[in-house]
Design an enzyme around this catalytic site. Structure first.
Site, PDB file in Angstrom:
ATOM      1  N   ASP A 294      34.279  35.456  46.728  1.00 50.89           N
ATOM      2  CA  ASP A 294      33.617  34.402  47.515  1.00 50.89           C
ATOM      3  C   ASP A 294      32.209  34.672  48.058  1.00 50.89           C
ATOM      4  OD1 ASP A 294      36.345  34.034  47.379  1.00 50.89           O
ATOM      5  OD2 ASP A 294      36.624  33.725  49.513  1.00 50.89           O
TER       6      ASP A 294
ATOM      7  N   TRP B  61      33.494  44.739  42.062  1.00 52.66           N
ATOM      8  CA  TRP B  61      34.102  43.398  42.127  1.00 52.66           C
ATOM      9  C   TRP B  61      33.404  42.518  43.160  1.00 52.66           C
ATOM     10  CZ3 TRP B  61      37.931  40.156  40.313  1.00 52.66           C
ATOM     11  CH2 TRP B  61      38.343  39.122  41.175  1.00 52.66           C
TER      12      TRP B  61
ATOM     13  N   GLN C  32      32.161  38.704  49.144  1.00 51.80           N
ATOM     14  CA  GLN C  32      33.338  39.565  49.157  1.00 51.80           C
ATOM     15  C   GLN C  32      33.120  40.641  48.100  1.00 51.80           C
ATOM     16  OE1 GLN C  32      36.755  38.896  51.102  1.00 51.80           O
ATOM     17  NE2 GLN C  32      34.813  38.755  52.186  1.00 51.80           N
TER      18      GLN C  32
END
Ligand code: FRU
Length: 494
Positions: free
Chosen positions: A47, A44, A63
């Site tokens: 930002d 995943w 992130q």
């Protein structure tokens, strides 16, 4: 934080994540993967963080939760590039492995100081899993090679004890650093006790000892609620404040996504910490654009990159267990034109154009299939819409699928319609272009599961994720009434 690997070695969280990536990255499904956008090798991504220019290269952190295609305690993933198009993946920069960041290294920024690269990020602490006990603090990690980062012993450098009285300690995140004269400044997103968003300004001479200056802007629960991921920079005489505002209420064509990234233009008084501004504007008019961050590079360009995604929607690569989710937009040069920002794709992308094809066509109440197939291309077009009620493109077209991009004269709108794009959330977005001499100018980038549209030299942009099937790589133009299209298409090959 010590973990034992399968082979019995003691590993820390960072090594554990790197091992996981190494052992699993070949398992991901490539179907929707992009080629000229930053995407995670596995897992995943949200930002962009620490977007910076250091020792001749662009660095981008993000992130990152490598272990699943859903958000989880963030690490900072890391890529670097010489030209903002071709990116190299580097080892994870920081992992949530300290008492002051144990539930996540949340978003933040980077700045060069004394030839070192400093990261400032938010340590997320969620000890009881009860929302009221969450705490967010600001920490520093430093590197002298741009690859290996060390968290400093003074962390946290800005704790919840340095919040103004009306700020909640649960929401205090996403520091963006810059330097003005010999002073460092940072803007940080905060939540007021009335639940509105606000931006706090702090200053420091050394990046370690910080002093609160003032609260420079507020949502007052009118411009959305909580404000995340602020950025503050100067263009000419103006200061631009960027914020990612949660739950903004839609106003006609504006703010129709769950959260919205907006900009405010004004003048920052550094002494008083006051930011006088008028109005607020949505940055992108599509579906998938959030948490943008900017840098200034050696050429003096202000460049913005954003998470090309949105919270709270359907994610086909996650639903179908493709093993990854999340992407960054194309980097965009930000300029001020009058009192509005314009956004232009970085010119380096032109070095990757190939298979150029040019066509001029006038069509009346008709459509025309263009003679190329591609999932990685740029189309530059000028459409003369003098005698058209509707004119535009069917992008990524297959037997049943198409992504519509057209000008609608009755509404005077550019419409991006992904209702029939393929898998994914669907929806329609519109924006009012500034049509000059009856001509609409578009630059369109397709990269397998993304479309980015730059309208009239960046006066507006529309960004969207789309998930067409493998056969939907056809392109068609159409017109109700008469429209004249001048089209240049290139494949983009990195
Ligand atoms: C914005 C955001 C930030 C936070 C990060 C956590 O998308 O909510 O405010 O730092 O994501 O991953």
């Amino acid at each position: 934080n010590k973990r034992i690997s399968d082979k019995g070695e003691v590993m820390n969280k960072l090594e554990k994540a790197m091992n996981y990536i190494q052992n699993n990255k070949q398992k991901i499904n490539n179907k929707y993967r992009m080629s000229f956008h930053v995407i995670p090798t596995i897992g995943w991504m949200n930002d962009p963080n620490g977007f910076s220019y250091y020792k001749g290269e662009y660095h981008l952190f993000y992130q990152y939760h490598p272990y699943s295609s859903e958000w989880g305690p963030p690490h900072w993933g890391h890529v670097k590039s010489k030209d903002l198009v071709k990116w190299d993946h580097l080892p994870i920069a920081i992992a949530p492995d300290m008492p002051y960041d144990s539930d996540g290294c949340f978003s933040g920024s980077a700045i060069e100081h004394d030839e070192k690269l400093y990261l400032m990020y938010t340590g997320h602490l969620d000890p009881t899993k009860k929302p009221e006990d969450i705490r967010q603090v600001q920490n520093i990690a430093v590197s002298s090679d741009g690859i290996n980062f060390e968290k400093i012993k003074e962390n946290p450098v800005i704790g919840t004890n340095m919040l103004p009285k009306d700020a909640k300690p649960q929401d205090f995140r996403d520091p963006k650093l810059w330097k003005k004269g010999d002073m460092f400044y940072v803007v940080i997103g905060s939540r007021n006790i009335d639940n509105s968003g606000q931006i706090l300004l702090y200053k420091s001479k050394d990046l370690i000892n910080w002093e609160f200056v003032n609260t420079i802007a507020r949502s007052s629960n009118k411009i959305g609620e909580m404000w995340e991921c602020p950025d503050m920079f100067e263009i000419g005489e103006k200061n631009i404040l960027i914020v990612s505002s949660q739950f903004m209420k839609s106003e006609g064509d504006r703010f129709n996504n769950l959260h919205s990234s907006i900009y405010l233009i004004g003048k920052l008084n550094y002494e008083k910490g006051e930011f006088e501004h008028e109005g607020y504007y949505e940055i992108d008019h599509g579906f998938d654009f959030y948490a943008p961050q900017t840098l200034i590079d050696c050429k003096g360009r202000r460049i913005m990159i954003a998470w090309m995604n949105m919270w709270g929607q359907r994610w086909p690569t996650h639903e179908n267990n493709h093993g990854w989710n999340g992407a960054m937009t194309l980097p965009r040069v930000v300029e001020l034109k009058g009192n509005k920002l314009i956004f232009i794709p970085i010119e380096e992308i032109k070095n990757y154009r190939t298979n150029g094809y040019y066509v001029e066509e006038t069509i009346t109440n008709d459509f025309l299939l263009l003679p190329f197939r591609s999932f990685s291309l740029e189309i530059e077009t000028i459409i003369d819409v003098s005698n058209a009620t509707r004119a535009g493109f069917r992008l990524c077209k297959g037997k049943k699928e198409e992504t519509l991009l057209y000008f609608d004269r009755n509404e005077n709108k550019v419409v991006l319609d992904r209702s029939d794009s393929g898998e994914g959330p669907g929806g329609v977005r519109k924006t009012t272009p500034n049509i000059k001499d009856n001509k609409l100018k578009l630059r369109i980038f397709i990269d397998r599961s993304s479309v980015e549209v730059f309208i009239n030299d960046g006066e507006q942009t529309m960004t969207a994720l789309i998930y067409p099937s493998d056969e939907s790589n056809h392109y068609e133009i159409f017109a109700d009434g008469t429209a004249k299209f001048s089209i240049i298409k290139w494949d983009i090959r990195v």
